[in-house]
Scaffold this active site. Structure first.
Site, short mmCIF file in Angstrom:
data_model
loop_
_atom_site.label_atom_id
_atom_site.label_comp_id
_atom_site.label_asym_id
_atom_site.label_seq_id
_atom_site.Cartn_x
_atom_site.Cartn_y
_atom_site.Cartn_z
N ALA A 71 -2.40 4.55 3.82
CA ALA A 71 -2.62 4.00 2.48
C ALA A 71 -3.17 2.58 2.59
O ALA A 71 -2.88 1.87 3.55
CB ALA A 71 -1.30 3.97 1.71
N GLY A 105 4.21 1.63 -0.50
CA GLY A 105 5.16 1.67 -1.63
C GLY A 105 4.47 2.03 -2.93
O GLY A 105 4.99 2.84 -3.72
N ASN A 111 -8.03 5.44 7.88
CA ASN A 111 -7.16 4.34 7.44
C ASN A 111 -7.27 3.17 8.39
O ASN A 111 -7.53 3.32 9.57
CB ASN A 111 -5.71 4.82 7.41
CG ASN A 111 -4.78 3.86 6.69
OD1 ASN A 111 -5.16 3.30 5.66
ND2 ASN A 111 -3.61 3.64 7.22
N ASN A 113 -8.14 3.70 12.36
CA ASN A 113 -7.28 4.46 13.28
C ASN A 113 -8.07 5.51 14.07
O ASN A 113 -7.77 5.78 15.23
CB ASN A 113 -6.14 5.14 12.50
CG ASN A 113 -5.18 4.13 11.90
OD1 ASN A 113 -5.33 2.92 12.08
ND2 ASN A 113 -4.19 4.62 11.16
N SER A 115 0.82 -1.21 0.00
CA SER A 115 0.00 0.00 0.00
C SER A 115 0.87 1.27 0.00
O SER A 115 0.75 2.11 -0.90
CB SER A 115 -0.96 -0.01 1.18
OG SER A 115 -0.28 -0.34 2.38
N LYS A 165 8.37 7.08 15.93
CA LYS A 165 7.50 6.32 15.01
C LYS A 165 7.23 4.92 15.56
O LYS A 165 6.12 4.39 15.43
CB LYS A 165 8.14 6.25 13.62
CG LYS A 165 7.33 5.44 12.59
CD LYS A 165 6.05 6.14 12.18
CE LYS A 165 5.03 5.32 11.43
NZ LYS A 165 5.44 4.41 10.43
O1 KPL Z 1 2.49 3.41 9.98
C1 KPL Z 1 1.29 3.25 10.03
C2 KPL Z 1 0.82 1.86 9.83
O2 KPL Z 1 -0.37 1.64 9.68
O3 KPL Z 1 1.68 0.97 9.80
C3 KPL Z 1 0.38 4.38 10.43
C4 KPL Z 1 1.14 5.69 10.33
C5 KPL Z 1 -0.09 4.15 11.83
C6 KPL Z 1 -0.79 4.59 9.51
O4 KPL Z 1 -1.81 3.69 9.68
#
Ligand code: KPL
Length: 301
Positions: free
Chosen positions: A122, A12, A247, A197, A10, A179
């Site tokens: 994505a 990439g 997402n 999310n 997704s 992150k």
């Molecule tokens: O990195 C993500 C993931 O789903 O792996 C976030 C930023 C949380 C986006 O959904």
């Protein structure tokens, strides 16, 4: 710039499609997605709607490019690095989830390594079609002292050329820990509760659970020498939840698709580092146990 997107899932595919408007892009991925992109191009819908036409292949060996952007799952990094080593790339930039990817790349490749994070939402809707569900931002920086900042600046310039929000940092390890905390918080909670999310928006029990996992991660970061405050992590989680509300996290997508998850490189890594540092991380431990239990019950481990 010639850019190889190693891992046309997704994220990439989305980045590859966007970058193909200004660069010569090749996606390396799997069928039936690659076959669909070759036949009819790559459609992007959501934050922006556009039809793009990057090249696409299932064979990542022997490739040459100025830059390889790595977006494979953390457990595929070693295989990707071995494939990349058979070709000729000028630099590699990891935009993957989890910890440990850059070390694996550095073990196999003798090129500048750029570490990076992406908070872009994505989802691969169908073969040849990716949904862009959260604008997000990309932050990259040199991985080792020997990796020059100019390479990271070239990556950012390439991303900005297609209007992506991207920045260089000279302290990429702190950003990777932040992150990691975001993923440790959002991914397993959304995967286990099967929610988007946005369901983690405070106030609420899911938000509290996710924040606790994130704050535990920040504590481990500090115990291992990276300054990261509880407040900064809490704010960062809330910002990503807001920015990617529609997402499904990548771990949620993996669980729904019956695929192995990145739990080892995310909550598993937090637990492992906490043990070394003598910290207690009960929420990360519980989330990792539940996701591992689901993987075992599904025959994935
Ligand atoms: O990195 C993500 C993931 O789903 O792996 C976030 C930023 C949380 C986006 O959904």
């Amino acid at each position: 710039m010639e850019i190889l997107i190693f891992g046309a899932g997704s994220l990439g595919s989305l980045l590859g499609g966007l970058l193909s408007r200004a660069h010569d892009v090749t996606l390396v991925g799997r069928d039936p997605h690659v076959a669909a992109v070759r036949e009819a191009g790559l459609r992007i819908t959501g934050v922006a709607d556009l039809d793009t036409a990057p090249s696409a292949t299932t064979d990542g060996t022997g490739a040459s490019a100025d830059l390889a952007l790595l977006t494979v799952k953390a457990y595929d990094t070693e295989a990707a690095a071995r494939d990349l080593a058979t070709g000729d790339v000028g630099a590699v930039c990891s935009l993957q989830n989890g910890m440990g990817n850059e070390t694996t790349l550095a073990d196999h490749l003798d090129v500048p390594i750029v570490a990076g994070t992406a908070t872009v939402g994505a989802r691969l809707a169908d073969p040849g079609h990716v949904e862009w569900l959260g604008r997000g931002r990309l932050t990259v920086g040199p991985w080792r002292p020997a990796d020059d900042v100019e390479t990271a600046e070239r990556v950012v310039a390439a991303l900005r050329a297609v209007d992506l929000d991207a920045d260089v940092t000279t302290n990429v390890r702190a950003r990777l820990w932040e992150k990691l905390a975001i993923n440790a918080a959002i991914n397993p909670v959304t995967a286990l509760a099967r929610v988007e999310n946005g369901a983690l928006s405070p106030p609420g029990d899911l938000a509290d659970l996710a924040t606790t996992a994130g704050v535990e991660t920040a504590r481990v970061a500090r115990a291992t020498g990276t300054a990261l405050s509880d407040a900064a992590v809490t704010e960062a989680i809330e910002a990503v939840v807001r920015g990617t509300a529609r997402n499904r996290s990548s771990m949620h997508q993996d669980v729904v698709a019956g695929r192995r998850t990145e739990v080892e490189a995310i909550n598993g890594y937090v637990v492992e580092r906490a043990e070394v540092a003598g910290e207690s991380v009960p929420v990360n431990r519980t989330l990792a146990t539940l996701i591992r239990g689901w993987e075992a019950g599904t025959g994935l481990r």
